[in-house]
Structure formats: structure tokens, C-alpha cells
Design an enzyme around this catalytic site. Structure first.
Site, PDB file in Angstrom:
ATOM      1  N   ALA A 142      47.649  18.776  13.538  1.00 22.58           N
ATOM      2  CA  ALA A 142      47.943  19.488  14.791  1.00 22.58           C
ATOM      3  C   ALA A 142      49.425  19.817  14.801  1.00 22.58           C
ATOM      4  O   ALA A 142      50.217  19.198  14.083  1.00 22.58           O
ATOM      5  CB  ALA A 142      47.592  18.614  15.996  1.00 22.58           C
ATOM      6  N   CYS A 143      49.815  20.784  15.608  1.00 19.63           N
ATOM      7  CA  CYS A 143      51.202  21.223  15.626  1.00 19.63           C
ATOM      8  C   CYS A 143      52.136  20.053  15.936  1.00 19.63           C
ATOM      9  O   CYS A 143      51.783  19.133  16.674  1.00 19.63           O
ATOM     10  CB  CYS A 143      51.364  22.382  16.602  1.00 19.63           C
ATOM     11  N   LEU A 144      53.318  20.087  15.363  1.00 21.22           N
ATOM     12  CA  LEU A 144      54.247  18.956  15.461  1.00 21.22           C
ATOM     13  C   LEU A 144      54.688  18.663  16.885  1.00 21.22           C
ATOM     14  O   LEU A 144      55.076  17.545  17.204  1.00 21.22           O
ATOM     15  CB  LEU A 144      55.469  19.217  14.578  1.00 21.22           C
TER      16      LEU A 144
END
Length: 269
Positions: A174-176
């Protein structure tokens, strides 16, 4: 429905678009969707990948390699999330703000290339967590074929293996920005700390993990089966994460799970 029949139904659903731009991150779901789109539409299926500081370099490189191997045209959209109003403040709807802007860019790329539809890779399992980004996707008219046809994550992995996709057993990503406590500022420097910390765990061979950031504390989530492994290399992990700027390093005894930062929210959309 038998899995092969469901895959044929997916290709039929995509074929009806005439042409499609797949929002492609290089992950399990978007790779599976892109493969189906390519089989259904040939060169009328393209990949659009957003490159930003929210996507580790290794993920971007893998996405590029996949498109080369599959002979799929890939368009790169460069986005600076810190130019999105409200993003850096990290409110509970941060994902909505970000996804709205990113998918606008993807839709613009589709229009510029005479592509009829934009599609993304959410599956049925994505409906069980707080995901405000899905609302942005719906508002922009982006299609979610894997949900429409009824694919679960497990089905996607199994069919990806049959199709020979290298992503079939790839860890979920998932996005940081999802590593930060809501309300704590997101900065390029802190994103870099998290990315480098997770690269350390990847280099040690952990299969699925997250490094969640709480101020100067790193909360490590790994699979329960790998707790013993983390304890065995804890001195190295502590030393290297402290070198990145973390003061405290903890292991979450609940283990890895998606969306753990959402557990503190009083309500979910």
C-alpha cells in the site's frame, strides 16, 4: 463460478470497453487486471503508472519490467503529492484527497491517448476496510472490473500463478503514506525513513511486513510465523533503524494486517 469461466467473464467485461487504461502499480491485483485487459483488447489496453514519492523505487522498477515483458504500452505520470491541498496534514480522508488527484491524472492520460475507459484493481476483499480512496474512484467514473466480476484476492493469486505472472505470490503493498498516524504530518524525509526501513526488512527476507511510524517510534508488523525470525535479528534491525532516525523500535504482537492505522478511527466510510 469456476475460475477459468470467471476469467473469461472478466475478459468479456473488459472487451466491451473497446479500449482501457489500467491504473498499474505493479501489484498483484493491477498486474492480473492488466494481463486480462491485454488478452481482451490487445494494443487497445495500456498501463498508466503514477510515479511519486509514495511508491518505492523497487515497486516502480517492477512495474516497468512487467510492461516490457508483457509488451504492454506504459504511460508514466509524475505526481508530487505534497502539491495536493491537505495531503501533508494527513487527515483521515487523506487517501480520498490523494486518489482524486492521481486518478484525474490517469483519466487525463487516457483521454489524451483516445482510450475510452479507466480501470483499477480493487477486489472484493477491499470492501471490508476503511478505504476513502474508493469513493474518489467512484466519483470519477473509474471502473473496478475485479469487483464487478467478483474476484477475491485468493482467486487472483491462484489464477495469476496459472497465467505465469511473477506477481502471483508478491507481498501486498500500500502507498507509503498509509504508514503514518492520522493527524501527524507527512513529509518527504519521513516517507524516506519508512521506505528505507521497509527495505531493510525486505533485505532480511521477511515475506509480508509494514513499518508504521508513530512520532519517532517505528512499529514493526510482520506475520506471526516470522516473529521468531524478527527476534533473532532484532539487534541488527534496531541498530539500522536507529541509524535512519528512529528512537524507539517496537514489534506489534498482533502481527501484520492491512489498514492497522484505521483501528483508531471512530467511524469508517
Amino acid at each position: 463460478m469456476e475460475r477459468n469461466a470467471k476469467y473469461e467473464r472478466l475478459k468479456g467485461y473488459l472487451r466491451a470497453f473497446g479500449s482501457v487504461a489500467v491504473a498499474f502499480s505493479g501489484g498483484v491485483d493491477s498486474a492480473f487486471l492488466l494481463k486480462a485487459a491485454k488478452e481482451a483488447l490487445g494494443n487497445q489496453a495500456i498501463a498508466v503508472t503514477v510515479r511519486s514519492c509514495l511508491m518505492p523505487c523497487r515497486e516502480f522498477d517492477e512495474a516497468e519490467h512487467f510492461c516490457v515483458q508483457e509488451r504492454i504500452r506504459q504511460i508514466i505520470c509524475n505526481v508530487d503529492p505534497f502539491l495536493i491541498d491537505g495531503f501533508a496534514d494527513n487527515p483521515p480522508n487523506r487517501c480520498y484527497l490523494c486518489k482524486k488527484e492521481l486518478f484525474r491524472k490517469i483519466r487525463d492520460a487516457a483521454v489524451q491517448n483516445d482510450i475510452a475507459e479507466v480501470a483499477e484493481g480493487s477486489n472484493l476483499d477491499d470492501n471490508g476496510d476503511y478505504r476513502p480512496g474508493l469513493r474518489a474512484i467512484r466519483e470519477l467514473g473509474v471502473k473496478s472490473p475485479l469487483q464487478e466480476v467478483g474476484f477475491t484476492k485468493q482467486e487472483i493469486r491462484r489464477l495469476s500463478e496459472r497465467l505465469g505472472l511473477p506477481t502471483w505470490n508478491k507481498p501486498s503493498f500500500a502507498c507509503l503514506a498509509s504508514r503514518f498516524v492520522y493527524g501527524e504530518k507527512v513529509t518527504p524525509e519521513r516517507l524516506n525513513m519508512v521506505e528505507r526501513a521497509e527495505q531493510i526488512l525486505a533485505g532480511l527476507g521477511f515475506s509480508q511486513f509494514r513499518v508504521r511510524m508513530h512520532g519517532d517510534l517505528a512499529r514493526l508488523e510482520v506475520l506471526p510465523d516470522e516473529f521468531a525470525k524478527l527476534l533473532k535479528c532484532r539487534e541488527q534491525v534496531c541498530r539500522e533503524l536507529k541509524e535512519l532516525g528512529f528512537t524507539y523500535i517496537s514489534m506489534d504482537l498482533a502481527g501484520y494486517r492491512t489498514g492497522s492505522m484505521n483501528e483508531t478511527l471512530p467511524g469508517r466510510e
